[in-house]
Design a protein around this motif. Sequence first.
Motif, PDB file in Angstrom:
ATOM      1  N   PRO A  65       0.960  21.173  42.449  1.00 49.94           N
ATOM      2  CA  PRO A  65       0.823  21.430  43.739  1.00 49.94           C
ATOM      3  C   PRO A  65       0.207  22.767  43.699  1.00 49.94           C
ATOM      4  CG  PRO A  65       3.060  21.820  42.853  1.00 49.94           C
ATOM      5  CD  PRO A  65       2.388  20.899  41.895  1.00 49.94           C
ATOM      6  N   GLU A  66       0.123  23.617  42.822  1.00 48.34           N
ATOM      7  CA  GLU A  66      -0.775  24.941  42.845  1.00 48.34           C
ATOM      8  C   GLU A  66      -2.060  24.466  43.361  1.00 48.34           C
ATOM      9  OE1 GLU A  66       1.501  24.370  40.823  1.00 48.34           O
ATOM     10  OE2 GLU A  66       0.661  25.105  38.777  1.00 48.34           O
ATOM     11  N   THR A  67      -2.627  23.574  43.079  1.00 49.20           N
ATOM     12  CA  THR A  67      -3.961  23.099  43.175  1.00 49.20           C
ATOM     13  C   THR A  67      -4.307  22.784  44.743  1.00 49.20           C
ATOM     14  OG1 THR A  67      -4.124  22.312  41.069  1.00 49.20           O
ATOM     15  CG2 THR A  67      -5.797  21.560  42.245  1.00 49.20           C
ATOM     16  N   SER A 156     -13.475  23.704  41.760  1.00 48.81           N
ATOM     17  CA  SER A 156     -13.188  22.997  40.334  1.00 48.81           C
ATOM     18  C   SER A 156     -11.757  23.547  39.777  1.00 48.81           C
ATOM     19  CB  SER A 156     -14.131  23.589  39.328  1.00 48.81           C
ATOM     20  OG  SER A 156     -13.902  23.101  38.043  1.00 48.81           O
ATOM     21  N   ASN A 157     -11.112  22.748  39.385  1.00 50.50           N
ATOM     22  CA  ASN A 157      -9.908  23.355  38.653  1.00 50.50           C
ATOM     23  C   ASN A 157     -10.111  23.104  37.039  1.00 50.50           C
ATOM     24  OD1 ASN A 157      -7.287  23.758  37.313  1.00 50.50           O
ATOM     25  ND2 ASN A 157      -6.373  21.939  38.009  1.00 50.50           N
ATOM     26  N   PRO A 158     -10.725  23.873  36.185  1.00 55.47           N
ATOM     27  CA  PRO A 158     -11.445  23.710  35.171  1.00 55.47           C
ATOM     28  C   PRO A 158     -10.238  23.999  33.985  1.00 55.47           C
ATOM     29  CG  PRO A 158     -12.249  25.818  35.962  1.00 55.47           C
ATOM     30  CD  PRO A 158     -11.240  25.249  36.781  1.00 55.47           C
ATOM     31  N   PRO A 159     -10.437  23.661  32.896  1.00 54.23           N
ATOM     32  CA  PRO A 159      -9.411  24.166  31.715  1.00 54.23           C
ATOM     33  C   PRO A 159      -9.525  25.802  31.857  1.00 54.23           C
ATOM     34  CG  PRO A 159     -11.193  22.555  30.674  1.00 54.23           C
ATOM     35  CD  PRO A 159     -11.613  22.749  32.214  1.00 54.23           C
ATOM     36  N   TYR A 160      -8.299  26.306  31.669  1.00 56.70           N
ATOM     37  CA  TYR A 160      -8.482  27.844  31.654  1.00 56.70           C
ATOM     38  C   TYR A 160      -7.223  28.538  30.612  1.00 56.70           C
ATOM     39  CZ  TYR A 160      -5.088  27.011  35.680  1.00 56.70           C
ATOM     40  OH  TYR A 160      -4.234  26.528  36.433  1.00 56.70           O
ATOM     41  N   VAL A 161      -6.477  27.364  29.911  1.00 61.69           N
ATOM     42  CA  VAL A 161      -5.526  28.015  29.212  1.00 61.69           C
ATOM     43  C   VAL A 161      -5.858  28.469  27.822  1.00 61.69           C
ATOM     44  CG1 VAL A 161      -3.314  27.175  28.028  1.00 61.69           C
ATOM     45  CG2 VAL A 161      -3.875  26.533  30.268  1.00 61.69           C
ATOM     46  N   SER A 162      -5.548  29.583  27.455  1.00 62.25           N
ATOM     47  CA  SER A 162      -6.005  30.166  26.165  1.00 62.25           C
ATOM     48  C   SER A 162      -5.381  29.489  25.190  1.00 62.25           C
ATOM     49  CB  SER A 162      -5.534  31.738  26.047  1.00 62.25           C
ATOM     50  OG  SER A 162      -5.156  32.105  24.740  1.00 62.25           O
ATOM     51  N   GLN A 170       5.974  19.052  27.198  1.00 55.86           N
ATOM     52  CA  GLN A 170       5.799  17.953  28.161  1.00 55.86           C
ATOM     53  C   GLN A 170       4.092  18.295  28.278  1.00 55.86           C
ATOM     54  OE1 GLN A 170       8.048  17.400  31.511  1.00 55.86           O
ATOM     55  NE2 GLN A 170       7.085  18.900  32.679  1.00 55.86           N
ATOM     56  N   VAL A 171       3.633  19.328  28.453  1.00 51.68           N
ATOM     57  CA  VAL A 171       2.042  19.613  28.670  1.00 51.68           C
ATOM     58  C   VAL A 171       1.491  19.502  27.427  1.00 51.68           C
ATOM     59  CG1 VAL A 171       0.521  21.381  29.611  1.00 51.68           C
ATOM     60  CG2 VAL A 171       2.915  21.323  30.697  1.00 51.68           C
ATOM     61  N   ARG A 172       1.773  20.357  26.427  1.00 54.82           N
ATOM     62  CA  ARG A 172       0.947  20.437  25.054  1.00 54.82           C
ATOM     63  C   ARG A 172       1.029  19.120  24.387  1.00 54.82           C
ATOM     64  NH1 ARG A 172       4.809  23.445  21.565  1.00 54.82           N
ATOM     65  NH2 ARG A 172       5.333  21.506  21.067  1.00 54.82           N
ATOM     66  N   SER A 178      -8.440  18.601  26.497  1.00 53.47           N
ATOM     67  CA  SER A 178      -9.803  18.762  26.945  1.00 53.47           C
ATOM     68  C   SER A 178      -9.692  19.509  28.655  1.00 53.47           C
ATOM     69  CB  SER A 178     -10.688  17.639  26.707  1.00 53.47           C
ATOM     70  OG  SER A 178     -10.223  16.651  27.795  1.00 53.47           O
ATOM     71  N   ALA A 179      -8.622  19.063  29.289  1.00 49.56           N
ATOM     72  CA  ALA A 179      -8.277  19.466  30.517  1.00 49.56           C
ATOM     73  C   ALA A 179      -7.697  20.664  30.643  1.00 49.56           C
ATOM     74  CB  ALA A 179      -7.629  18.497  31.394  1.00 49.56           C
ATOM     75  N   LEU A 180      -6.922  21.306  29.620  1.00 48.23           N
ATOM     76  CA  LEU A 180      -6.276  22.686  29.491  1.00 48.23           C
ATOM     77  C   LEU A 180      -6.950  23.686  28.990  1.00 48.23           C
ATOM     78  CD1 LEU A 180      -2.943  20.754  28.352  1.00 48.23           C
ATOM     79  CD2 LEU A 180      -3.372  21.769  30.616  1.00 48.23           C
ATOM     80  N   MET A 209     -12.293  28.057  42.604  1.00 51.71           N
ATOM     81  CA  MET A 209     -11.833  27.546  41.392  1.00 51.71           C
ATOM     82  C   MET A 209     -10.417  27.945  41.216  1.00 51.71           C
ATOM     83  SD  MET A 209     -14.981  29.174  39.061  1.00 51.71           S
ATOM     84  CE  MET A 209     -14.678  30.592  39.677  1.00 51.71           C
ATOM     85  N   GLU A 210      -9.581  27.145  40.471  1.00 55.57           N
ATOM     86  CA  GLU A 210      -8.373  27.423  40.403  1.00 55.57           C
ATOM     87  C   GLU A 210      -8.429  28.352  38.997  1.00 55.57           C
ATOM     88  OE1 GLU A 210      -5.196  24.407  40.406  1.00 55.57           O
ATOM     89  OE2 GLU A 210      -4.307  25.229  38.745  1.00 55.57           O
ATOM     90  N   ILE A 211      -7.437  29.233  39.070  1.00 59.46           N
ATOM     91  CA  ILE A 211      -7.514  30.201  38.093  1.00 59.46           C
ATOM     92  C   ILE A 211      -6.175  30.278  37.091  1.00 59.46           C
ATOM     93  CG2 ILE A 211      -9.469  31.652  38.648  1.00 59.46           C
ATOM     94  CD1 ILE A 211      -7.474  33.800  39.142  1.00 59.46           C
TER      95      ILE A 211
HETATM   96  N1  GLN Z   1      -1.946  24.883  35.573  1.00 63.45           N
HETATM   97  C1  GLN Z   1      -1.954  24.000  34.285  1.00 63.45           C
HETATM   98  C2  GLN Z   1      -0.965  24.581  33.415  1.00 63.45           C
HETATM   99  O1  GLN Z   1      -0.551  25.803  33.370  1.00 63.45           O
HETATM  100  C3  GLN Z   1      -3.323  24.268  33.497  1.00 63.45           C
HETATM  101  C4  GLN Z   1      -4.352  23.763  34.250  1.00 63.45           C
HETATM  102  C5  GLN Z   1      -5.535  23.843  33.906  1.00 63.45           C
HETATM  103  O2  GLN Z   1      -5.876  24.480  32.919  1.00 63.45           O
HETATM  104  N2  GLN Z   1      -6.755  23.816  34.714  1.00 63.45           N
HETATM  105  O3  GLN Z   1      -0.489  23.664  32.506  1.00 63.45           O
END
Ligand code: GLN
Length: 255
Positions: A65-67, A156-162, A170-172, A178-180, A209-211
């Motif tokens: 939903p954030e996107t 863009s909603n690029p990968p942005y997770v450290s 459930q995410v990991r 490659s999307a995270l 861009m999403e951040i």
């Molecule tokens: N919002 C996602 C999350 O925290 C990450 C999405 C992204 O890296 N673009 O799981």
Amino acid sequence: MRELKKDRTWLLTHPEAILEPADLAQYKEKITRRQQHEPIQYILGEQEFYGLTLQVTPAVLIPRPETEHLVEAALERLPRETPLRIADIGTGSGAIAIALAYTLPQARITALDISTAALEVAAANARTHNVANRIDFRESDLLHAAQGEIYDAIVSNPPYVSTNEELEKQVRDYEPASALYAGETGLDIYRRLIPQAKAALRPGGWLLMEIGHGQSEALAGLLHDWASTEFINDLQGIPRVAIARKAWPPKLPSK
Ligand code: GLN
């Protein structure tokens, strides 16, 4: 339950109904998958985004939903009746590209992703929502396959997770890495994407861009030489969308 082709109302109004053994087995199998933390969206195969039902598979990030804030911010800035050219970098399920194409009837969108499996899902979603004729899907590392093209807006909603961040199981364990992930700081993709976007935008063009949580200061730094930058908060009050406008060339003094 979808296998039964019955909706929630039917289930609630037919308490006497007995499940066939095969249906029960399928139901139990899905419950087991969920108990193992598989996202419900992959189990059911769909997720709603901006009012549109999208097919999702483990090849794509589940639209969040954030996107939708990014889509809204783009729609607030882009004229509806103009034949805009828009690029969506890392389109995944196609969520952003399809929501924009659906709402901007004149827009033509180039939707790029490095994953061919993701592009297949995105293209199917575009067909479902009758916008496939205005979205050009291309396999591409960022804007590589769009060289020399000029856009009015880039989203863009690029990968942005450290890579150091502990994501929920459930995410990991289920969504595409490659999307995270984007390096130790989570900023690796922005560092490549922002200069590429600048080269590909017309003067006055928009980059949205999403951040991630806590990245707005770093992004403000990476965008310092743009004509304007702003951030939009999500419903939790976290800066979630970075918006930058490309500068116009300085006016030459007239003689
Ligand atoms: N919002 C996602 C999350 O925290 C990450 C999405 C992204 O890296 N673009 O799981």
